[in-house]
Every structure is written in structure tokens, then in C-alpha cells.
Design a protein around this motif. Sequence first.
Motif, PDB file in Angstrom:
ATOM      1  N   VAL A 156      -3.087 -28.057   7.066  1.00 33.22           N
ATOM      2  CA  VAL A 156      -3.119 -28.706   5.742  1.00 33.22           C
ATOM      3  C   VAL A 156      -1.859 -29.547   5.533  1.00 33.22           C
ATOM      4  O   VAL A 156      -1.932 -30.702   5.096  1.00 33.22           O
ATOM      5  N   LEU A 157      -0.717 -28.988   5.859  1.00 32.02           N
ATOM      6  CA  LEU A 157       0.549 -29.719   5.676  1.00 32.02           C
ATOM      7  C   LEU A 157       0.544 -31.009   6.492  1.00 32.02           C
ATOM      8  O   LEU A 157       0.953 -32.063   6.006  1.00 32.02           O
ATOM      9  N   ALA A 158       0.041 -30.909   7.730  1.00 36.59           N
ATOM     10  CA  ALA A 158      -0.006 -32.108   8.580  1.00 36.59           C
ATOM     11  C   ALA A 158      -0.993 -33.114   8.000  1.00 36.59           C
ATOM     12  O   ALA A 158      -0.699 -34.316   7.941  1.00 36.59           O
ATOM     13  N   ALA A 159      -2.162 -32.643   7.552  1.00 37.44           N
ATOM     14  CA  ALA A 159      -3.182 -33.556   7.013  1.00 37.44           C
ATOM     15  C   ALA A 159      -2.664 -34.280   5.766  1.00 37.44           C
ATOM     16  O   ALA A 159      -3.025 -35.420   5.510  1.00 37.44           O
ATOM     17  N   LYS A 160      -1.835 -33.606   4.995  1.00 39.31           N
ATOM     18  CA  LYS A 160      -1.329 -34.188   3.747  1.00 39.31           C
ATOM     19  C   LYS A 160       0.024 -34.882   3.940  1.00 39.31           C
ATOM     20  O   LYS A 160       0.623 -35.363   2.970  1.00 39.31           O
ATOM     21  N   GLY A 161       0.533 -34.893   5.157  1.00 39.25           N
ATOM     22  CA  GLY A 161       1.836 -35.541   5.409  1.00 39.25           C
ATOM     23  C   GLY A 161       2.973 -34.820   4.700  1.00 39.25           C
ATOM     24  O   GLY A 161       3.960 -35.435   4.282  1.00 39.25           O
ATOM     25  N   LEU A 162       2.856 -33.501   4.573  1.00 39.55           N
ATOM     26  CA  LEU A 162       3.854 -32.741   3.811  1.00 39.55           C
ATOM     27  C   LEU A 162       4.775 -31.891   4.693  1.00 39.55           C
ATOM     28  O   LEU A 162       5.587 -31.121   4.168  1.00 39.55           O
ATOM     29  N   ASP A 163       4.634 -32.039   6.000  1.00 33.30           N
ATOM     30  CA  ASP A 163       5.435 -31.218   6.918  1.00 33.30           C
ATOM     31  C   ASP A 163       6.919 -31.208   6.563  1.00 33.30           C
ATOM     32  O   ASP A 163       7.574 -30.182   6.648  1.00 33.30           O
ATOM     33  N   LEU A 222       5.164 -18.147  -6.798  1.00 29.04           N
ATOM     34  CA  LEU A 222       4.650 -17.693  -5.506  1.00 29.04           C
ATOM     35  C   LEU A 222       3.143 -17.875  -5.464  1.00 29.04           C
ATOM     36  O   LEU A 222       2.436 -17.438  -6.385  1.00 29.04           O
ATOM     37  N   ILE A 223       2.644 -18.536  -4.432  1.00 34.35           N
ATOM     38  CA  ILE A 223       1.190 -18.710  -4.268  1.00 34.35           C
ATOM     39  C   ILE A 223       0.799 -18.148  -2.902  1.00 34.35           C
ATOM     40  O   ILE A 223       1.224 -18.653  -1.862  1.00 34.35           O
ATOM     41  N   ALA A 224      -0.016 -17.089  -2.940  1.00 36.17           N
ATOM     42  CA  ALA A 224      -0.543 -16.490  -1.713  1.00 36.17           C
ATOM     43  C   ALA A 224      -2.006 -16.886  -1.589  1.00 36.17           C
ATOM     44  O   ALA A 224      -2.572 -17.481  -2.501  1.00 36.17           O
ATOM     45  N   GLU A 225      -2.618 -16.539  -0.466  1.00 32.97           N
ATOM     46  CA  GLU A 225      -4.003 -16.853  -0.113  1.00 32.97           C
ATOM     47  C   GLU A 225      -4.088 -18.300   0.384  1.00 32.97           C
ATOM     48  O   GLU A 225      -3.775 -19.247  -0.338  1.00 32.97           O
ATOM     49  N   SER A 226      -4.570 -18.434   1.604  1.00 29.05           N
ATOM     50  CA  SER A 226      -4.626 -19.758   2.243  1.00 29.05           C
ATOM     51  C   SER A 226      -5.416 -20.764   1.413  1.00 29.05           C
ATOM     52  O   SER A 226      -5.046 -21.940   1.338  1.00 29.05           O
ATOM     53  N   THR A 227      -6.497 -20.314   0.780  1.00 28.73           N
ATOM     54  CA  THR A 227      -7.296 -21.250  -0.017  1.00 28.73           C
ATOM     55  C   THR A 227      -6.511 -21.745  -1.228  1.00 28.73           C
ATOM     56  O   THR A 227      -6.552 -22.928  -1.570  1.00 28.73           O
ATOM     57  N   ALA A 228      -5.794 -20.823  -1.889  1.00 28.65           N
ATOM     58  CA  ALA A 228      -5.026 -21.201  -3.082  1.00 28.65           C
ATOM     59  C   ALA A 228      -3.892 -22.150  -2.694  1.00 28.65           C
ATOM     60  O   ALA A 228      -3.626 -23.143  -3.385  1.00 28.65           O
ATOM     61  N   ILE A 229      -3.234 -21.850  -1.579  1.00 25.03           N
ATOM     62  CA  ILE A 229      -2.142 -22.719  -1.109  1.00 25.03           C
ATOM     63  C   ILE A 229      -2.712 -24.103  -0.772  1.00 25.03           C
ATOM     64  O   ILE A 229      -2.134 -25.139  -1.103  1.00 25.03           O
ATOM     65  N   THR A 230      -3.874 -24.110  -0.122  1.00 27.59           N
ATOM     66  CA  THR A 230      -4.503 -25.383   0.250  1.00 27.59           C
ATOM     67  C   THR A 230      -4.840 -26.196  -1.002  1.00 27.59           C
ATOM     68  O   THR A 230      -4.580 -27.400  -1.060  1.00 27.59           O
ATOM     69  N   GLU A 231      -5.401 -25.541  -2.008  1.00 24.28           N
ATOM     70  CA  GLU A 231      -5.747 -26.260  -3.246  1.00 24.28           C
ATOM     71  C   GLU A 231      -4.492 -26.872  -3.859  1.00 24.28           C
ATOM     72  O   GLU A 231      -4.512 -28.012  -4.318  1.00 24.28           O
ATOM     73  N   LEU A 268      -1.474 -32.013  -4.919  1.00 23.84           N
ATOM     74  CA  LEU A 268      -0.134 -32.427  -5.330  1.00 23.84           C
ATOM     75  C   LEU A 268      -0.029 -33.929  -5.581  1.00 23.84           C
ATOM     76  O   LEU A 268       0.629 -34.368  -6.520  1.00 23.84           O
ATOM     77  N   ASP A 269      -0.683 -34.729  -4.739  1.00 23.97           N
ATOM     78  CA  ASP A 269      -0.577 -36.185  -4.864  1.00 23.97           C
ATOM     79  C   ASP A 269      -1.742 -36.786  -5.660  1.00 23.97           C
ATOM     80  O   ASP A 269      -1.886 -38.008  -5.719  1.00 23.97           O
ATOM     81  N   GLY A 270      -2.565 -35.930  -6.244  1.00 24.64           N
ATOM     82  CA  GLY A 270      -3.683 -36.433  -7.056  1.00 24.64           C
ATOM     83  C   GLY A 270      -4.819 -37.032  -6.241  1.00 24.64           C
ATOM     84  O   GLY A 270      -5.723 -37.651  -6.789  1.00 24.64           O
ATOM     85  N   ASN A 271      -4.759 -36.845  -4.908  1.00 23.37           N
ATOM     86  CA  ASN A 271      -5.795 -37.418  -4.048  1.00 23.37           C
ATOM     87  C   ASN A 271      -6.296 -36.356  -3.065  1.00 23.37           C
ATOM     88  O   ASN A 271      -5.955 -36.385  -1.880  1.00 23.37           O
ATOM     89  N   PRO A 272      -7.097 -35.398  -3.570  1.00 25.69           N
ATOM     90  CA  PRO A 272      -7.545 -34.319  -2.681  1.00 25.69           C
ATOM     91  C   PRO A 272      -8.438 -34.829  -1.556  1.00 25.69           C
ATOM     92  O   PRO A 272      -9.397 -35.554  -1.815  1.00 25.69           O
ATOM     93  N   ILE A 273      -8.114 -34.452  -0.318  1.00 23.03           N
ATOM     94  CA  ILE A 273      -8.920 -34.885   0.835  1.00 23.03           C
ATOM     95  C   ILE A 273      -9.534 -33.696   1.570  1.00 23.03           C
ATOM     96  O   ILE A 273     -10.328 -33.869   2.480  1.00 23.03           O
ATOM     97  N   LEU A 274      -9.168 -32.476   1.148  1.00 23.56           N
ATOM     98  CA  LEU A 274      -9.637 -31.281   1.868  1.00 23.56           C
ATOM     99  C   LEU A 274     -10.453 -30.340   0.995  1.00 23.56           C
ATOM    100  O   LEU A 274     -11.148 -29.459   1.511  1.00 23.56           O
TER     101      LEU A 274
END
Length: 228
Positions: free
Chosen positions: A18-25, A64-73, A78-84
Motif C-alpha cells: 500500500v505504501l509503495a502504491a501510494k508513494g508514501l514509502d 494508533l491504527i491497527a488492522e491492515s484494512t483500517a491502515i489501508t483505508e 490521505l491524498d483524497g484520491n483513493p486507488i485501492l
Amino acid sequence: MKIYDRPGFPNPARIRIVLAAKGLDHAVQFESVDLIGAEHKGAAFLAKNPSGVLPLLELDDGTLIAESTAITEYLDNLDGNPILTGKTPKEKGLIHMMQRRAESELLDAVGIYFHHATPGLGEALQQFKSPGWAHRKEWGERERDKAIRGMHYFDDVLRSQPFIAGENFSMADITVFAGLAFADAAGIPIDEELTALRQWRVKVSELPAVKQRSGQNFEADDLRRMGF
Ligand SMILES: N[C@@H](CCC(=O)N[C@@H](CS)C(=O)NCC(=O)O)C(=O)O
């Protein structure tokens, strides 16, 4: 932002994709938690995530945000342009449904098999995995069979659409991809006849965000402690 994770493990890998897809690494700092040594079952980590699992996201304000789905959301929006996680109500609903199936029918089923019907991550974690429960292994083996049925289901899905939730790559694909990687590690083979699933896997592994993260394998010390 800080991500508590461990390279090579399937759920942390979901967030690295997700981080790579969103350019957030480069916007996050990775904090490595010793899963094999059961650091995530100690008081310090449990105070942050009572479920005692990775990954975990900590925002700069301490949230703190746990759960992969919640973190992904969170990261996807964050950038107002959800792609996933979907843009329209229909996309959001379908992605949520398929990602949940991917967890229940594949990724989590493999996890139960791995942790309960095999030596799993080894000694330090055994005390947290229902020790002494007589039917544990049988339950794990039933979940392995469920995971195999899940692979067949996703193969069927992929015979009529290019990605798990429809026309586009999404969070649901990431979960299935992680589930197959976990199946490899747990020794559950993908049946030869599942050609749609196999082809989809090759296609997804070539996507830049996924390719980028495939260099992040287990740490050498973890491999040694896991007996490789
Ligand atoms: N539902 C959680 C599952 C997280 C999970 O199970 N993570 C694994 C690493 S791949 C873990 O921390 N396992 C530790 C353990 O089972 O003790 C999520 O989506 O993030």
C-alpha cells in the motif's frame, strides 16, 4: 508516521505494498518488532495494540491504527484520491466484500493452519497459541482445506474479471496476494489447475508497487530462527 512491522511477514507486507502504491514509502519510519521472539506479546506492544499483532500505524499525534484494512483505508484516503479502497459506493462495497472473503477464505485460514497445525514461528510464541488444546491440529488442518477451497473460489472469480473485486487492482488483490505468499511459506501448494489464479499472481507480482516490495524478504536472523 511510524509503522510497526517486520519484513517478510504477510500482513506487514500488505501495508508495504500500500505504501509503495501510494508513494508514501518515504513518509513513514519503520519500527521492526521481533515477532519470533514474541516482542508483540509483551506489555509495551500490547499497550499500543491489544490484539498483539503487526502491522500497526502510529500517527505523529500518537493515534494508533491497527488492522491492515483500517491502515489501508487511512493511507489510501490521505491524498483524497483513493486507488485501492474504491471511489464510488459500489466500488467500496465490492472491494470491502472481496477483501473480507480474501481474509476469511484464504489469508486467515492459512494463518490458523500455520500457527496451529505446524510448529509455526517456534517456541517463544507457542504459549500464546492455545497450548494443549487437543483438537488444535485438526482445526488447523480444516482451515488449510478451507484455504485450498478459497484458492479455487478466487480462481473462479478471476475467470470472469481481471482483478479480485472487478476491473481494477484493489486492497482485495493485496490480501489474496499476501494469502498466497503465506500459503507458500506454510507449504500449501496452489493446485496446477488454478490457471486463472496463477496467471493473476504473475500479473500482480509485476505491478510496480508489488515488485518494489518483493525485495523486502525475511531478515536473515528470522530465517535462521524459523529453521531455514
Ligand atoms: N487482522 C490483522 C492480522 C495481523 C496478523 O495476524 N499479523 C501477524 C504477522 S503476519 C502477526 O502479528 N502474528 C503474530 C502472532 O500471531 O503471534 C491485520 O489485518 O492486520
